[in-house]
Write a protein that holds these residues in place. Sequence first.
Motif, mmCIF file in Angstrom:
data_model
loop_
_atom_site.group_PDB
_atom_site.id
_atom_site.type_symbol
_atom_site.label_atom_id
_atom_site.label_comp_id
_atom_site.label_asym_id
_atom_site.label_seq_id
_atom_site.Cartn_x
_atom_site.Cartn_y
_atom_site.Cartn_z
ATOM 1 N N ALA A 33 0.945 -1.168 -0.145
ATOM 2 C CA ALA A 33 0.209 0.108 -0.033
ATOM 3 C C ALA A 33 0.822 1.120 0.148
ATOM 4 N N PRO A 34 0.590 2.312 -0.513
ATOM 5 C CA PRO A 34 0.928 3.599 -0.337
ATOM 6 C C PRO A 34 1.214 4.244 0.892
ATOM 7 N N SER A 35 1.764 5.070 1.508
ATOM 8 C CA SER A 35 2.102 5.500 2.582
ATOM 9 C C SER A 35 2.927 7.159 2.621
ATOM 10 N N ILE A 36 2.356 7.668 3.434
ATOM 11 C CA ILE A 36 3.229 9.097 3.510
ATOM 12 C C ILE A 36 4.742 8.754 3.616
ATOM 13 N N VAL A 130 1.237 -3.641 -9.475
ATOM 14 C CA VAL A 130 1.999 -2.905 -10.412
ATOM 15 C C VAL A 130 1.622 -1.147 -9.884
ATOM 16 N N ARG A 131 0.931 -1.083 -9.035
ATOM 17 C CA ARG A 131 0.413 0.477 -8.571
ATOM 18 C C ARG A 131 1.674 1.099 -8.115
ATOM 19 N N ARG A 132 1.947 2.272 -8.624
ATOM 20 C CA ARG A 132 3.024 3.241 -7.968
ATOM 21 C C ARG A 132 2.567 4.623 -8.036
ATOM 22 N N THR A 133 3.335 5.232 -7.197
ATOM 23 C CA THR A 133 3.199 7.071 -7.169
ATOM 24 C C THR A 133 4.000 7.124 -8.417
ATOM 25 N N ASP A 134 3.448 8.143 -9.263
ATOM 26 C CA ASP A 134 4.010 8.456 -10.349
ATOM 27 C C ASP A 134 4.209 9.797 -10.446
ATOM 28 N N ARG A 135 5.483 10.458 -10.362
ATOM 29 C CA ARG A 135 5.829 11.784 -10.100
ATOM 30 C C ARG A 135 6.282 12.501 -11.501
ATOM 31 N N ARG A 136 6.178 11.758 -12.417
ATOM 32 C CA ARG A 136 6.692 12.279 -13.844
ATOM 33 C C ARG A 136 5.529 13.413 -14.174
ATOM 34 N N GLY A 225 11.030 19.119 -1.473
ATOM 35 C CA GLY A 225 9.814 18.818 -0.773
ATOM 36 C C GLY A 225 8.914 18.329 -2.254
ATOM 37 N N SER A 226 7.674 18.536 -1.574
ATOM 38 C CA SER A 226 6.752 17.755 -2.570
ATOM 39 C C SER A 226 6.849 18.427 -3.945
ATOM 40 N N PRO A 227 6.406 17.906 -5.170
ATOM 41 C CA PRO A 227 6.402 18.186 -6.471
ATOM 42 C C PRO A 227 5.501 19.610 -6.183
ATOM 43 N N LEU A 274 -0.689 10.836 -8.161
ATOM 44 C CA LEU A 274 0.369 11.311 -7.441
ATOM 45 C C LEU A 274 -0.350 12.091 -6.225
ATOM 46 N N PRO A 275 -0.221 11.749 -5.122
ATOM 47 C CA PRO A 275 -0.751 12.291 -3.763
ATOM 48 C C PRO A 275 0.234 13.710 -3.559
ATOM 49 N N LEU A 276 -0.532 14.645 -3.208
ATOM 50 C CA LEU A 276 0.149 15.902 -2.820
ATOM 51 C C LEU A 276 -0.270 16.416 -1.398
ATOM 52 N N SER A 277 0.538 15.995 -0.384
ATOM 53 C CA SER A 277 -0.117 16.286 1.007
ATOM 54 C C SER A 277 0.241 17.426 1.741
ATOM 55 N N ALA A 278 1.157 18.302 1.142
ATOM 56 C CA ALA A 278 1.730 19.515 1.609
ATOM 57 C C ALA A 278 0.588 20.505 1.937
ATOM 58 N N SER A 317 9.890 1.038 -8.687
ATOM 59 C CA SER A 317 9.112 0.599 -7.555
ATOM 60 C C SER A 317 9.904 1.382 -6.178
ATOM 61 N N THR A 318 9.195 1.314 -4.982
ATOM 62 C CA THR A 318 9.693 1.900 -4.063
ATOM 63 C C THR A 318 9.975 0.413 -3.073
ATOM 64 N N PRO A 319 11.151 0.720 -2.059
ATOM 65 C CA PRO A 319 11.429 -0.653 -1.372
ATOM 66 C C PRO A 319 10.433 -0.641 -0.173
ATOM 67 N N ARG A 320 10.197 -1.897 0.365
ATOM 68 C CA ARG A 320 9.159 -2.207 1.042
ATOM 69 C C ARG A 320 9.821 -2.785 2.414
ATOM 70 N N LEU A 321 9.001 -2.404 3.597
ATOM 71 C CA LEU A 321 9.926 -3.308 4.719
ATOM 72 C C LEU A 321 9.676 -4.635 4.766
HETATM 73 C C1 FMN Z 1 -1.263 10.012 2.577
HETATM 74 C C2 FMN Z 1 -0.075 10.084 1.580
HETATM 75 C C3 FMN Z 1 0.618 11.481 1.385
HETATM 76 C C4 FMN Z 1 1.742 11.223 0.212
HETATM 77 N N1 FMN Z 1 2.204 12.709 -0.167
HETATM 78 C C5 FMN Z 1 2.961 12.697 -0.994
HETATM 79 C C6 FMN Z 1 3.640 13.794 -1.457
HETATM 80 O O1 FMN Z 1 3.086 14.861 -1.162
HETATM 81 N N2 FMN Z 1 4.484 13.792 -2.492
HETATM 82 C C7 FMN Z 1 4.764 12.906 -3.285
HETATM 83 O O2 FMN Z 1 5.572 12.671 -3.994
HETATM 84 N N3 FMN Z 1 4.195 11.502 -2.575
HETATM 85 C C8 FMN Z 1 3.453 11.759 -1.874
HETATM 86 N N4 FMN Z 1 2.827 10.302 -1.282
HETATM 87 C C9 FMN Z 1 3.186 8.751 -2.119
HETATM 88 C C10 FMN Z 1 4.379 8.120 -1.323
HETATM 89 O O3 FMN Z 1 5.561 8.967 -1.300
HETATM 90 C C11 FMN Z 1 4.473 6.958 -1.713
HETATM 91 O O4 FMN Z 1 3.113 6.307 -1.474
HETATM 92 C C12 FMN Z 1 5.379 5.820 -1.121
HETATM 93 O O5 FMN Z 1 6.700 6.478 -1.174
HETATM 94 C C13 FMN Z 1 5.550 4.589 -1.562
HETATM 95 O O6 FMN Z 1 5.656 4.561 -3.253
HETATM 96 P P1 FMN Z 1 4.650 3.865 -4.114
HETATM 97 O O7 FMN Z 1 3.238 4.622 -3.720
HETATM 98 O O8 FMN Z 1 5.185 4.118 -5.385
HETATM 99 O O9 FMN Z 1 4.558 2.452 -3.507
HETATM 100 C C14 FMN Z 1 1.853 10.192 -0.261
HETATM 101 C C15 FMN Z 1 1.307 8.896 -0.138
HETATM 102 C C16 FMN Z 1 0.279 8.977 0.873
HETATM 103 C C17 FMN Z 1 -0.385 7.704 1.477
#
Ligand code: FMN
Length: 330
Positions: A33-36, A130-136, A225-227, A274-278, A317-321
């Motif tokens: 799962a994705p996480s902050i 296959v889900r990923r955060t995509d910052r491109r 910081g965030s994009p 791409l989540p943007l939490s700032a 992909s991003t590493p996992r615990l």
């Molecule tokens: C609550 C939450 C906030 C996040 N905020 C940001 C963000 O502001 N900028 C960013 O680049 N990624 C953000 N992410 C993405 C995470 O960095 C990403 O889920 C994590 O690195 C794992 O990578 P993956 O989603 O590719 O598995 C956020 C994810 C979550 C769940």
Amino acid sequence: MATYLPSRINGAVPELRAMNEALLQAAQTAGYAPSIRNTRPWRWRLTGSTLDLHLDRSRVVTISDPDARLATLSCGAALHHARVALAASGWKVKVLQTSDHSDPDHLVQLRIARGTTDSFAVQRMQAILVRRTDRRPVTGAPVAPADLAAITKSVEAQGAWLYLLHPDQRHELSAAAEYARRTQLPDSPWRDELAYWAGGRPERTGVADSAIASPMPGRNFGNYGSPKVSAEDDQTATFVMLYGPGDTSADWLRAGEGLSAGWLTATELGITVLPLSATIEVPATREVMKRLVAGVGHPYLVLRLGTIDSADSTPPSTPRLPTDQIIDRT
Ligand SMILES: Cc1cc2nc3c(=O)[nH]c(=O)nc-3n(C[C@H](O)[C@H](O)[C@H](O)COP(=O)(O)O)c2cc1C
């Protein structure tokens, strides 16, 4: 995979053993799962035929997320992943709210019973992998209204909502994102915390450099910081707000389930997220986000949706615990 079962379970009926194995696999699937900041702020406790989800305070980014709201949302995404895994392997899941006031970080307990294999969930398991955060940068065609409707429906099925930000609101979002950036950047505890989680951690949390490398200035998660959210960038992107009725821990957990469900649907449709939490992290801009949803709910997270016009369709992909750091078995 070798399965450790305590003697109490080894001697029990095969059904109990099957339940224990299914719950273990669900907790392992939740690791995707994705996480902050890729903090994976959850801990599962597997006891016989029950699985308990806890918020792990040791992995909360306390400067950016002092009330652990975004950590709880991340736990919700893990919870939804676990539910999908159980449904895909033919289990009915009951999620019980815990009423243990002495331990508010004990979020929910999962109990299961035999059901039938859910083919929709089986398909979703592929999306989980296959889900990923995509910052491109978003360079492809705009998200089609039918696809946005499908993503919204998935989010709503979990009890959270999705609000489409209109072009004029996008300017407000952009200004708020810039304000959040200017507030966070000069703050050295915030910078230290970001540096701690950026670049990847030895124990396989944090956001690895490979996941954030990008040709666009202002998108380097580690240094800046965030994009950025700017009107000039990502012209074809769609910005939406994940929001919902309340601001309790249960609401943020539900928001995370909605995030996971919507994101998996987007993945199936070839739409990047791409989540943007700032703007949620900084109290002043969180108020601006509240106004964007017309004060009718609580904003949880801004999401950039889009398509990428590129031959290479998958970001790294991003590493996992490791499993033993997120699952306790008794
Ligand atoms: C609550 C939450 C906030 C996040 N905020 C940001 C963000 O502001 N900028 C960013 O680049 N990624 C953000 N992410 C993405 C995470 O960095 C990403 O889920 C994590 O690195 C794992 O990578 P993956 O989603 O590719 O598995 C956020 C994810 C979550 C769940």
